[in-house]
Structure formats: C-alpha cells, structure tokens
Design a protein around this motif. Structure first.
Motif, PDB file in Angstrom:
ATOM      1  N   ALA A  99     -26.249 -46.532  25.585  1.00  0.00           N
ATOM      2  CA  ALA A  99     -24.788 -46.422  25.555  1.00  0.00           C
ATOM      3  C   ALA A  99     -24.167 -47.731  25.098  1.00  0.00           C
ATOM      4  CB  ALA A  99     -24.268 -46.042  26.945  1.00  0.00           C
ATOM      5  N   GLY A 100     -24.695 -48.847  25.565  1.00  0.00           N
ATOM      6  CA  GLY A 100     -24.193 -50.142  25.120  1.00  0.00           C
ATOM      7  C   GLY A 100     -24.412 -50.364  23.639  1.00  0.00           C
ATOM      8  N   TYR A 101     -25.544 -49.905  23.136  1.00  0.00           N
ATOM      9  CA  TYR A 101     -25.843 -50.033  21.705  1.00  0.00           C
ATOM     10  C   TYR A 101     -24.787 -49.298  20.881  1.00  0.00           C
ATOM     11  CZ  TYR A 101     -28.660 -49.910  17.422  1.00  0.00           C
ATOM     12  OH  TYR A 101     -29.112 -50.054  16.138  1.00  0.00           O
ATOM     13  N   LEU A 102     -24.399 -48.111  21.342  1.00  0.00           N
ATOM     14  CA  LEU A 102     -23.368 -47.352  20.647  1.00  0.00           C
ATOM     15  C   LEU A 102     -22.036 -48.094  20.687  1.00  0.00           C
ATOM     16  CD1 LEU A 102     -22.292 -44.818  19.268  1.00  0.00           C
ATOM     17  CD2 LEU A 102     -22.117 -43.739  21.517  1.00  0.00           C
ATOM     18  N   VAL A 103     -21.673 -48.646  21.832  1.00  0.00           N
ATOM     19  CA  VAL A 103     -20.431 -49.409  21.951  1.00  0.00           C
ATOM     20  C   VAL A 103     -20.472 -50.635  21.032  1.00  0.00           C
ATOM     21  CG1 VAL A 103     -19.040 -50.826  23.514  1.00  0.00           C
ATOM     22  CG2 VAL A 103     -19.918 -48.613  24.281  1.00  0.00           C
ATOM     23  N   GLY A 104     -21.623 -51.317  20.980  1.00  0.00           N
ATOM     24  CA  GLY A 104     -21.751 -52.474  20.112  1.00  0.00           C
ATOM     25  C   GLY A 104     -21.586 -52.115  18.642  1.00  0.00           C
ATOM     26  N   ALA A 105     -22.160 -50.977  18.235  1.00  0.00           N
ATOM     27  CA  ALA A 105     -22.019 -50.544  16.843  1.00  0.00           C
ATOM     28  C   ALA A 105     -20.565 -50.209  16.523  1.00  0.00           C
ATOM     29  CB  ALA A 105     -22.917 -49.334  16.580  1.00  0.00           C
ATOM     30  N   LEU A 106     -19.861 -49.576  17.466  1.00  0.00           N
ATOM     31  CA  LEU A 106     -18.445 -49.272  17.265  1.00  0.00           C
ATOM     32  C   LEU A 106     -17.631 -50.561  17.155  1.00  0.00           C
ATOM     33  CD1 LEU A 106     -18.071 -46.333  19.808  1.00  0.00           C
ATOM     34  CD2 LEU A 106     -17.746 -46.159  17.332  1.00  0.00           C
ATOM     35  N   ALA A 107     -17.926 -51.525  18.023  1.00  0.00           N
ATOM     36  CA  ALA A 107     -17.209 -52.801  17.973  1.00  0.00           C
ATOM     37  C   ALA A 107     -17.492 -53.535  16.663  1.00  0.00           C
ATOM     38  CB  ALA A 107     -17.609 -53.666  19.163  1.00  0.00           C
ATOM     39  N   ALA A 108     -18.716 -53.424  16.170  1.00  0.00           N
ATOM     40  CA  ALA A 108     -19.086 -54.104  14.932  1.00  0.00           C
ATOM     41  C   ALA A 108     -18.263 -53.595  13.763  1.00  0.00           C
ATOM     42  CB  ALA A 108     -20.574 -53.918  14.657  1.00  0.00           C
ATOM     43  N   ALA A 119     -19.686 -66.777  14.159  1.00  0.00           N
ATOM     44  CA  ALA A 119     -19.370 -67.021  15.565  1.00  0.00           C
ATOM     45  C   ALA A 119     -19.574 -65.754  16.394  1.00  0.00           C
ATOM     46  CB  ALA A 119     -17.930 -67.517  15.703  1.00  0.00           C
ATOM     47  N   ILE A 120     -19.220 -64.609  15.827  1.00  0.00           N
ATOM     48  CA  ILE A 120     -19.409 -63.346  16.549  1.00  0.00           C
ATOM     49  C   ILE A 120     -20.897 -63.085  16.776  1.00  0.00           C
ATOM     50  CG2 ILE A 120     -19.115 -60.839  16.388  1.00  0.00           C
ATOM     51  CD1 ILE A 120     -16.558 -61.424  14.732  1.00  0.00           C
ATOM     52  N   LEU A 121     -21.689 -63.345  15.767  1.00  0.00           N
ATOM     53  CA  LEU A 121     -23.130 -63.132  15.902  1.00  0.00           C
ATOM     54  C   LEU A 121     -23.741 -64.093  16.915  1.00  0.00           C
ATOM     55  CD1 LEU A 121     -23.906 -62.465  12.159  1.00  0.00           C
ATOM     56  CD2 LEU A 121     -24.450 -60.909  14.035  1.00  0.00           C
ATOM     57  N   ASN A 122     -23.312 -65.340  16.898  1.00  0.00           N
ATOM     58  CA  ASN A 122     -23.815 -66.281  17.893  1.00  0.00           C
ATOM     59  C   ASN A 122     -23.420 -65.855  19.302  1.00  0.00           C
ATOM     60  OD1 ASN A 122     -25.124 -67.993  16.102  1.00  0.00           O
ATOM     61  ND2 ASN A 122     -23.333 -69.288  15.774  1.00  0.00           N
ATOM     62  N   ALA A 123     -22.183 -65.359  19.452  1.00  0.00           N
ATOM     63  CA  ALA A 123     -21.753 -64.876  20.764  1.00  0.00           C
ATOM     64  C   ALA A 123     -22.591 -63.668  21.207  1.00  0.00           C
ATOM     65  CB  ALA A 123     -20.275 -64.499  20.719  1.00  0.00           C
ATOM     66  N   SER A 124     -22.950 -62.822  20.264  1.00  0.00           N
ATOM     67  CA  SER A 124     -23.787 -61.667  20.587  1.00  0.00           C
ATOM     68  C   SER A 124     -25.176 -62.107  21.035  1.00  0.00           C
ATOM     69  CB  SER A 124     -23.906 -60.744  19.369  1.00  0.00           C
ATOM     70  OG  SER A 124     -22.634 -60.288  18.958  1.00  0.00           O
ATOM     71  N   GLY A 155     -27.138 -55.816  21.046  1.00  0.00           N
ATOM     72  CA  GLY A 155     -28.018 -55.271  20.020  1.00  0.00           C
ATOM     73  C   GLY A 155     -27.249 -54.518  18.946  1.00  0.00           C
ATOM     74  N   GLY A 156     -26.242 -53.725  19.335  1.00  0.00           N
ATOM     75  CA  GLY A 156     -25.455 -52.986  18.364  1.00  0.00           C
ATOM     76  C   GLY A 156     -24.672 -53.906  17.430  1.00  0.00           C
ATOM     77  N   LEU A 157     -24.075 -54.955  17.997  1.00  0.00           N
ATOM     78  CA  LEU A 157     -23.346 -55.921  17.175  1.00  0.00           C
ATOM     79  C   LEU A 157     -24.280 -56.619  16.192  1.00  0.00           C
ATOM     80  CD1 LEU A 157     -21.107 -57.475  19.968  1.00  0.00           C
ATOM     81  CD2 LEU A 157     -20.244 -56.349  17.905  1.00  0.00           C
ATOM     82  N   ILE A 158     -25.424 -57.045  16.683  1.00  0.00           N
ATOM     83  CA  ILE A 158     -26.370 -57.772  15.832  1.00  0.00           C
ATOM     84  C   ILE A 158     -26.928 -56.870  14.744  1.00  0.00           C
ATOM     85  CG2 ILE A 158     -28.685 -58.795  15.841  1.00  0.00           C
ATOM     86  CD1 ILE A 158     -27.921 -59.958  18.629  1.00  0.00           C
ATOM     87  N   MET A 159     -27.257 -55.640  15.087  1.00  0.00           N
ATOM     88  CA  MET A 159     -27.882 -54.738  14.124  1.00  0.00           C
ATOM     89  C   MET A 159     -26.963 -54.446  12.943  1.00  0.00           C
ATOM     90  SD  MET A 159     -30.825 -53.343  13.867  1.00  0.00           S
ATOM     91  CE  MET A 159     -31.881 -51.920  13.716  1.00  0.00           C
ATOM     92  N   VAL A 160     -25.667 -54.338  13.194  1.00  0.00           N
ATOM     93  CA  VAL A 160     -24.727 -54.004  12.125  1.00  0.00           C
ATOM     94  C   VAL A 160     -24.269 -55.252  11.366  1.00  0.00           C
ATOM     95  CG1 VAL A 160     -22.462 -53.016  11.600  1.00  0.00           C
ATOM     96  CG2 VAL A 160     -23.942 -51.916  13.301  1.00  0.00           C
ATOM     97  N   LEU A 161     -23.886 -56.289  12.092  1.00  0.00           N
ATOM     98  CA  LEU A 161     -23.267 -57.448  11.453  1.00  0.00           C
ATOM     99  C   LEU A 161     -24.269 -58.451  10.892  1.00  0.00           C
ATOM    100  CD1 LEU A 161     -20.340 -58.204  13.934  1.00  0.00           C
ATOM    101  CD2 LEU A 161     -20.278 -56.900  11.805  1.00  0.00           C
ATOM    102  N   GLY A 162     -25.414 -58.625  11.562  1.00  0.00           N
ATOM    103  CA  GLY A 162     -26.364 -59.646  11.133  1.00  0.00           C
ATOM    104  C   GLY A 162     -26.945 -59.400   9.755  1.00  0.00           C
TER     105      GLY A 162
END
Length: 428
Positions: A99-108, A119-124, A155-162
């Motif tokens: 569920a968190g992964y899905l939220v992270g992808a939406l936020a990304a 900076a966002i990636l470092n924070a993630s 993980g969701g933020l990193i997977m999309v943005l990184g």
C-alpha cells in the motif's frame, strides 16, 4: 529563413546527439535554442567523480526496492517464529508495504515536475533508512506495519523518480542499456538480502534490521551528491500522435505483469515444498534460483532492447514470461522448475527496465516520469488485486496449478496488448 541541415556532436562524448545522430532540420532560431538546450543539459549532469552516471539510480533501487521492500520476505518467518508478530500480523505488515508503494508512486507523479528531484530522492532514501532502523524495535504489529508502509512509500518514490532522473540525461541510443543497469538493483538487493540475512539472523533480529539500515546508509552516502541537478525542470517532450490508446494498452500490458508473476513470487516455494512434497530446502532452492535470475535479468533485457528496440523486447518478454509461468503445468522436474524460476526471476526486474526504457522513447523529463508513474501505479494495483484473487483461488481449489495457469493467461493477454501498443507507436 532557409532551413539548415545540421549535424552536431556532444562535447562530452563527441558522439552525435539529438535524433541518434541523424541530421536535424532547424531554422536559425531553432538551432540556437537547440544549442542552448544542449549546454543546459551538460550543466545538469551529475558530478559523478569518475563513476558511472547511472550509479545513484542503481544504488537507490537497491535501497528502496531490494532492501526496503524485498528484504522483508526472508525475515517474515523469523519474525513469526520469534514472537514479534503473528502470522496474520506479519502478512498485514507485508500488505502495508505494498500500500505504501502505491502511495509513493502516486506522490511521485505529483512531484515529477519539481526541479528539486535530487533532494526528493535523497529524502526518500533517508525515509527508507529510518524505516529499516525502526523495524529493529520489537514494539508490536502496529509499529511494524507503520514503518513497512513508510518503506513502501520510499520505494515507490525511488522507483518512479530515480531512473527517470538518469534516463532524462541519457542519449537515446543508450537508454535501454542504462535502464538495464539501473534496475539490476532489484536483483542485487534480493541476492544481498537472501545471502546475508540468514547469517545475520543468528545474531538476532535487532542486529539484522540495524545491519540493513547501515548498508542502506552507506549506499545512500555514495549516491547523495551524484543526482543530476535540475532534472525535474527538463522539457516535457512530445508524445506520439496515437498516444492515448497506445498508452492505455501499454499500461494494461504492464499491469498484466503485476498480476501474472504473483504465482511465482507468492506460491512457487510453497508449491515445491508442500504441493510436491519435496520439503522446505527444495522450496528455498527455488527462491534462490528466482534471485539468481533477478540479478542478471535487467542488464540482459537492456542489452536485447538496445539491439531490437524496447517495444519489441517488451512484447517478447511478456510472452516468454507467460511460457515460464506456465512451465510447471507441463513438467515438475527439478530442471523445469529451476528454469521457470530463473526465467521469471530474470524477467521481473527485466520487465521494469524494458518499461522504463520504452517510456523514455515516448517522452522525456516530467512527462516520462508521469507515464512511468502511471504504469507503476497500475502494476501495484494489479499486483495487490492478483495476490488476493489468486489466494482466494488457491483456498477454493486447494491446488497450485490453477494459479500458474491463470498467471500465464494474464501475461499472454498483456503480450497481446503490448503488440497493439507497439504497432500504434510505430505508426504515430
């Protein structure tokens, strides 16, 4: 003004830039704009210090996916055995991570256009480290589930943005290959956690979680200052003329992968150990084979895509994965099951690499991140829905074989959707 036919080379690599080295038809103003864009892109390259420019994305994927997500799988039996959580609570904590992964992808998706992507990636990455360290405290199921959720968000933020931050600064002819390098981090993380955690667990679960956090901290320190600056402000790029339907089919194809590989990621070891009566050791070997495939899959898929194109490679990978998932229906010999595990393992990060490379050919900058984010969201939803649906099917049938048949059928349907998408993009 009479159009000029020009050919220019990047001063960094002396290789033709733009449309893979083809001549570009530009008027005087357009040529000036292109030159300025090229200079701006050179200024946004990461200070790699002699290291590969894709290294930060690789390290981020290891931390955000390999450690923060997949390291939980081999630790779950120990968490239950040592009384930290019950079996049901442990399963709920695993679901919280998805569920968190899905939220992270939406936020990304919402953050894709921000210029502060580094900076966002470092924070993630910091969030992933904190979540791993917090799991070392045996404070009950609610505590564990909360931090597993945060690990999923990271993980969701990193997977999309990184990866998109790196691919936006990668020459077109190298995108598929670089994508393969980056997503090898999934398999590397799986192998590292699978190889190290059993030994660390003999020292206690607290030590194991803290060791994971420490390894994540070291990798984060290496990646910290190496993200390209201003990646979030890159040009959006143009989409193909037939984008709406083609993109819908592409998202559907990628979602099919999310549901289609569930029989192996959730049930393969149990099928070997209990379904075939071969014991837990044999079931563990099947998961090891999956991990071996995961290490080599993304680079191999990237290499294939660089030769034949990301679109055809994605189509072929879906059909090959369907056949690999169906292989236990044909034979349950050790050789057949090993081949099935290795192929599905290889095509798990391999499919991600191919999808990212294909989206990078359709769009750039924030547009690519949003497109890949949409596909990641669809993948996450299909994965969760597939897990529940196949669990219900297993409870009703009492057999693993219908699960493999269903997964193979879903992947084959995704392959057909990918065929349609690739053909439309080719005509767009």
């Amino acid at each position: 003004m009479r159009p000029l036919r020009v050919r220019f080379a990047c001063r960094a690599c002396r290789a033709p830039c733009g449309a893979a080295g083809r001549g570009l038809r530009l008027d005087g103003n357009a040529y000036a704009e292109a030159a300025m864009a090229g200079e701006a892109e050179m200024r946004t390259k990461a200070p790699s210090g002699g290291l590969a420019p894709w290294l930060p994305a690789l390290l981020a994927v290891i931390v955000g996916i390999g450690f923060a997500r997949f390291a939980y799988t081999p630790l779950l039996p120990l968490l239950v055995e040592r009384g930290w959580v019950s079996a049901a609570e442990g399963a709920f904590a695993g679901a919280a991570n998805l569920a968190g992964y899905l939220v992270g992808a939406l936020a990304a998706q919402a953050l894709a256009g921000r210029p502060e992507r580094g900076a966002i990636l470092n924070a993630s990455l910091v969030l992933a480290i904190v979540s791993l360290g917090a799991c070392a405290a045996p404070l009950g199921a609610t505590w564990l589930s909360g931090f597993r959720f945060l690990a999923g968000v990271a993980g969701g933020l990193i997977m999309v943005l990184g990866p998109s931050a790196i691919l936006a600064r990668t020459p077109p002819e190298a995108k598929s290959r670089v994508s393969g390098y980056v997503f090898a981090g999934v398999g590397i993380g799986v192998m590292l956690s699978g190889a190290l955690l059993p030994a660390l667990a003999t020292l206690g679960l607290v030590t194991t979680w803290l060791a994971l956090a420490a390894m994540a901290l070291v990798l984060t320190a290496i990646a910290w200052r190496r993200w390209p600056e201003g990646a979030g402000a890159a040009a959006a790029g143009e989409m193909p003329k037939r984008a709406p339907l083609a993109i819908a089919l592409l998202v559907l194809a990628y979602a099919s992968d999310g549901a289609g590989f569930v029989p192996h990621t959730l049930f393969l070891s149990d099928f070997v150990a209990r379904g075939l009566g071969r014991g837990e050791a044999a079931g563990g070997l099947a998961w090891t084979a999956f991990g071996i495939g995961a290490v080599v899959g993304a680079p191999l898929c990237g290499l294939v895509a660089s030769r034949i194109g990301a679109g055809p490679a994605l189509v072929g990978a879906l059909f090959l994965k369907a056949a690999a998932v169906a292989l236990p229906l044909v034979s349950t010999s050790a050789v057949a099951l090993g081949a099935s595990a290795i192929l599905v393992g290889a095509l798990t990060p391999g499919m991600v690499a191919l999808a990212a490379a294909l989206t990078a050919t359709l769009a750039s900058g924030p547009a690519q991140a949003r497109l890949f984010g949409t596909m990641t969201i669809a993948f996450a939803v299909a994965q969760a829905a597939g897990a529940y649906a196949l669990s219900a099917l297993f409870a009703a049938s009492g057999s693993h074989l219908p699960l493999f048949a269903t997964g193979a059928a879903v992947l084959a349907a995704g392959g057909l959707a990918a065929v349609g998408a690739v053909r439309m993009v080719g005509r767009g």
